[in-house]
Design a protein around this motif. Structure first.
Motif, PDB file in Angstrom:
ATOM      1  N   UNK A  59       0.857  -1.180   0.000  1.00 47.76           N
ATOM      2  CA  UNK A  59       0.000   0.000   0.000  1.00 47.76           C
ATOM      3  C   UNK A  59       0.891   1.227   0.000  1.00 47.76           C
ATOM      4  N   UNK A  60       0.680   2.126  -0.976  1.00 49.72           N
ATOM      5  CA  UNK A  60       1.609   3.244  -1.184  1.00 49.72           C
ATOM      6  C   UNK A  60       0.840   4.562  -1.328  1.00 49.72           C
ATOM      7  N   UNK A  61       0.658   5.311  -0.234  1.00 46.75           N
ATOM      8  CA  UNK A  61      -0.005   6.615  -0.312  1.00 46.75           C
ATOM      9  C   UNK A  61       1.002   7.755  -0.486  1.00 46.75           C
ATOM     10  N   UNK A  62       0.564   8.850  -1.086  1.00 44.22           N
ATOM     11  CA  UNK A  62       1.442  10.021  -1.224  1.00 44.22           C
ATOM     12  C   UNK A  62       0.631  11.247  -1.608  1.00 44.22           C
ATOM     13  N   UNK A  63       1.163  12.396  -1.215  1.00 46.99           N
ATOM     14  CA  UNK A  63       0.593  13.686  -1.621  1.00 46.99           C
ATOM     15  C   UNK A  63       1.727  14.650  -1.933  1.00 46.99           C
ATOM     16  N   UNK A  64       1.593  15.370  -3.039  1.00 47.73           N
ATOM     17  CA  UNK A  64       2.543  16.413  -3.428  1.00 47.73           C
ATOM     18  C   UNK A  64       1.915  17.751  -3.092  1.00 47.73           C
ATOM     19  N   UNK A  65       2.578  18.525  -2.247  1.00 50.02           N
ATOM     20  CA  UNK A  65       2.020  19.789  -1.774  1.00 50.02           C
ATOM     21  C   UNK A  65       1.588  20.670  -2.942  1.00 50.02           C
ATOM     22  N   UNK A  66       0.379  21.179  -2.841  1.00 50.31           N
ATOM     23  CA  UNK A  66      -0.149  22.067  -3.868  1.00 50.31           C
ATOM     24  C   UNK A  66      -0.973  21.391  -4.927  1.00 50.31           C
ATOM     25  N   UNK A  67      -0.908  20.050  -5.016  1.00 53.95           N
ATOM     26  CA  UNK A  67      -1.687  19.346  -6.031  1.00 53.95           C
ATOM     27  C   UNK A  67      -3.147  19.218  -5.600  1.00 53.95           C
ATOM     28  N   UNK A  68      -4.026  19.081  -6.566  1.00 56.53           N
ATOM     29  CA  UNK A  68      -5.457  19.003  -6.286  1.00 56.53           C
ATOM     30  C   UNK A  68      -5.886  17.644  -5.745  1.00 56.53           C
ATOM     31  N   UNK A  69      -5.042  16.620  -5.927  1.00 58.06           N
ATOM     32  CA  UNK A  69      -5.406  15.276  -5.502  1.00 58.06           C
ATOM     33  C   UNK A  69      -4.246  14.602  -4.798  1.00 58.06           C
ATOM     34  N   UNK A  70      -4.562  13.651  -3.940  1.00 58.54           N
ATOM     35  CA  UNK A  70      -3.533  12.756  -3.431  1.00 58.54           C
ATOM     36  C   UNK A  70      -3.837  11.345  -3.907  1.00 58.54           C
ATOM     37  N   UNK A  71      -2.831  10.473  -3.821  1.00 59.56           N
ATOM     38  CA  UNK A  71      -2.951   9.147  -4.426  1.00 59.56           C
ATOM     39  C   UNK A  71      -2.695   8.053  -3.405  1.00 59.56           C
ATOM     40  N   UNK A  72      -3.378   6.946  -3.580  1.00 61.47           N
ATOM     41  CA  UNK A  72      -3.107   5.727  -2.821  1.00 61.47           C
ATOM     42  C   UNK A  72      -3.029   4.582  -3.820  1.00 61.47           C
ATOM     43  N   UNK A  73      -1.844   3.984  -3.897  1.00 64.29           N
ATOM     44  CA  UNK A  73      -1.671   2.865  -4.815  1.00 64.29           C
ATOM     45  C   UNK A  73      -1.748   1.549  -4.048  1.00 64.29           C
ATOM     46  N   UNK A  74      -2.504   0.624  -4.585  1.00 63.35           N
ATOM     47  CA  UNK A  74      -2.587  -0.739  -4.064  1.00 63.35           C
ATOM     48  C   UNK A  74      -1.872  -1.630  -5.065  1.00 63.35           C
ATOM     49  N   UNK A  75      -0.745  -2.190  -4.663  1.00 66.65           N
ATOM     50  CA  UNK A  75       0.102  -2.925  -5.596  1.00 66.65           C
ATOM     51  C   UNK A  75       0.315  -4.355  -5.132  1.00 66.65           C
ATOM     52  N   UNK A  76       0.708  -5.195  -6.074  1.00 67.86           N
ATOM     53  CA  UNK A  76       1.032  -6.582  -5.770  1.00 67.86           C
ATOM     54  C   UNK A  76       2.232  -7.009  -6.595  1.00 67.86           C
ATOM     55  N   UNK A  77       3.022  -7.911  -6.030  1.00 69.20           N
ATOM     56  CA  UNK A  77       4.160  -8.505  -6.732  1.00 69.20           C
ATOM     57  C   UNK A  77       4.033 -10.023  -6.604  1.00 69.20           C
ATOM     58  N   UNK A  78       3.759 -10.683  -7.719  1.00 69.49           N
ATOM     59  CA  UNK A  78       3.602 -12.140  -7.743  1.00 69.49           C
ATOM     60  C   UNK A  78       4.567 -12.701  -8.787  1.00 69.49           C
ATOM     61  N   UNK A  79       5.693 -13.210  -8.317  1.00 64.27           N
ATOM     62  CA  UNK A  79       6.768 -13.606  -9.223  1.00 64.27           C
ATOM     63  C   UNK A  79       6.379 -14.776 -10.125  1.00 64.27           C
ATOM     64  N   UNK A  80       5.450 -15.614  -9.695  1.00 65.55           N
ATOM     65  CA  UNK A  80       5.057 -16.761 -10.527  1.00 65.55           C
ATOM     66  C   UNK A  80       4.117 -16.366 -11.660  1.00 65.55           C
ATOM     67  N   UNK A  81       3.729 -15.116 -11.721  1.00 63.72           N
ATOM     68  CA  UNK A  81       2.786 -14.697 -12.761  1.00 63.72           C
ATOM     69  C   UNK A  81       3.351 -14.827 -14.163  1.00 63.72           C
ATOM     70  N   UNK A  82       4.663 -14.804 -14.303  1.00 60.38           N
ATOM     71  CA  UNK A  82       5.245 -14.972 -15.639  1.00 60.38           C
ATOM     72  C   UNK A  82       4.811 -16.299 -16.245  1.00 60.38           C
ATOM     73  N   UNK A  83       4.692 -17.324 -15.401  1.00 58.73           N
ATOM     74  CA  UNK A  83       4.251 -18.634 -15.889  1.00 58.73           C
ATOM     75  C   UNK A  83       2.762 -18.651 -16.222  1.00 58.73           C
ATOM     76  N   UNK A  84       2.036 -17.664 -15.700  1.00 52.07           N
ATOM     77  CA  UNK A  84       0.599 -17.585 -15.954  1.00 52.07           C
ATOM     78  C   UNK A  84       0.273 -16.636 -17.110  1.00 52.07           C
ATOM     79  N   UNK A  85       1.305 -16.015 -17.659  1.00 53.09           N
ATOM     80  CA  UNK A  85       1.075 -15.020 -18.695  1.00 53.09           C
ATOM     81  C   UNK A  85       0.509 -13.723 -18.161  1.00 53.09           C
TER      82      UNK A  85
END
Length: 322
Positions: A59-85
């Motif tokens: 989970x990766x939240x961030x805000x840049x001062x002065x911007x109209x929006x802030x962001x929250x990224x929900x990410x995943x890293x699954x190394x076996x996905x290469x075999x799944x395409x």
């Protein structure tokens, strides 16, 4: 809420336009004009197909001062996905109105993550590679991020030629993909062949052991390592790091915690924010320089906000009630 699919993001994304947005975010981060809490990451999937975790959630939240929006990224890293395409790294980014807290956007985030990470390589090559023309590029790794790094470096600086190595046959597909993007690219049979005589070397792997011999680097080579983000992950050998006249990082305190730099703390790194601000850079044409990149949610916020604003102005995406 405006929802942007991956196709929507692809239609809006231009690396030449994204590079200055990432550069702006790095400058703001360097001046302390951002909010970037620690990113929790945790194993997921244990008990589904066995006792071992299947991947990592972040989970990766961030805000840049002065911007109209802030962001929250929900990410995943699954190394076996290469075999799944499937992509190894996947993400969704939520944008929230900074004035009211109302949900503003939901963006497919995998392409944005790949592009903003590619821009780290692009900006590093623009500012730190030797000379001022197109570069000879060596790439270790042949996945999605290897391709984005090459494209961003080409957009920022130009690529004279690229040589790709991976222990799998994916190196041929990667080189063909880059040729389709207008880059003179070819696959090679060894890490040494990829990095020898390169101006810029990019490592984009999930390795836990060094992926090329540091003694193969020519004087003046810039190395951009984007794969390792934990203490267990490692792409660079001791020779590469010890040869470096200077170490750089997007987030020094987190880069120091990866397996690439076991003997260094954050004080050993010059922030990339200083490089894009013009207060740090290459001091000698023969210096080997190393950039360690672990990624910053600030860059996700900058990239997602820029794409969202363009989507609003061009009426791209779907408006849905929440």
């Amino acid at each position: 809420m405006r929802v942007l699919s991956d196709d929507d993001v692809a239609s809006l994304l231009d690396l030449g336009e994204l590079l200055p947005e990432v550069e702006r975010a790095l400058r703001k981060q360097g001046r302390g004009e951002t909010e970037r809490p620690e990113r929790p990451h945790f194993p997921v999937g244990a008990g589904l197909d066995g006792e071992e975790p299947l991947g990592t959630g972040l989970t990766m939240p961030a805000y840049i001062h002065g911007d109209d929006h802030y962001a929250t990224k929900l990410a995943s890293v699954h190394e076996r996905n290469a075999d799944r395409g499937l992509p190894t790294v996947q993400a969704q980014i939520v944008l929230t109105d900074a004035r009211t807290g109302e949900p503003a956007g939901l963006l497919a985030g995998t392409r944005i993550t790949n592009a903003r990470t590619g821009c780290i390589g692009g900006l590093s090559a623009k500012r730190l590679a030797p000379g001022d023309g197109a570069v000879r590029l060596g790439i270790i790794g042949a996945g999605t991020q290897a391709r984005w790094q090459a494209r961003a470096i080409d957009a920022a600086r130009g690529v004279e030629r690229a040589r790709v190595y991976s222990p799998s046959e994916s190196r041929e597909a990667c080189a063909a993909d880059l040729r389709g993007a207008g880059i003179d690219a070819g696959a090679v049979d060894s890490p040494r062949a990829a990095v020898s005589n390169a101006d810029v070397v990019v490592t984009a792997t999930t390795a836990t052991e060094p992926v090329f011999p540091g003694d193969a680097l020519a004087p003046g080579t810039l190395v951009v390592a984007v794969g390792a983000y934990t203490a267990e992950m490692r792409e660079l050998d001791e020779a590469t790091v010890s040869r470096a006249a200077r170490l750089f990082a997007d987030v020094p305190e987190e880069a120091a915690g990866t397996g690439d730099f076991p003997a260094h703390d954050a004080s050993a790194f010059t922030p990339l924010s200083a490089v894009v601000a013009g207060s740090a850079g290459r001091e000698s044409a023969d210096d080997v320089l190393v950039v360690g990149s672990v990624g910053s949610a600030v860059l996700d916020a900058a990239a997602a906000t820029a794409l969202f604003e363009r989507a609003v102005s061009e009426h791209v995406g779907r408006r849905l009630p929440l």
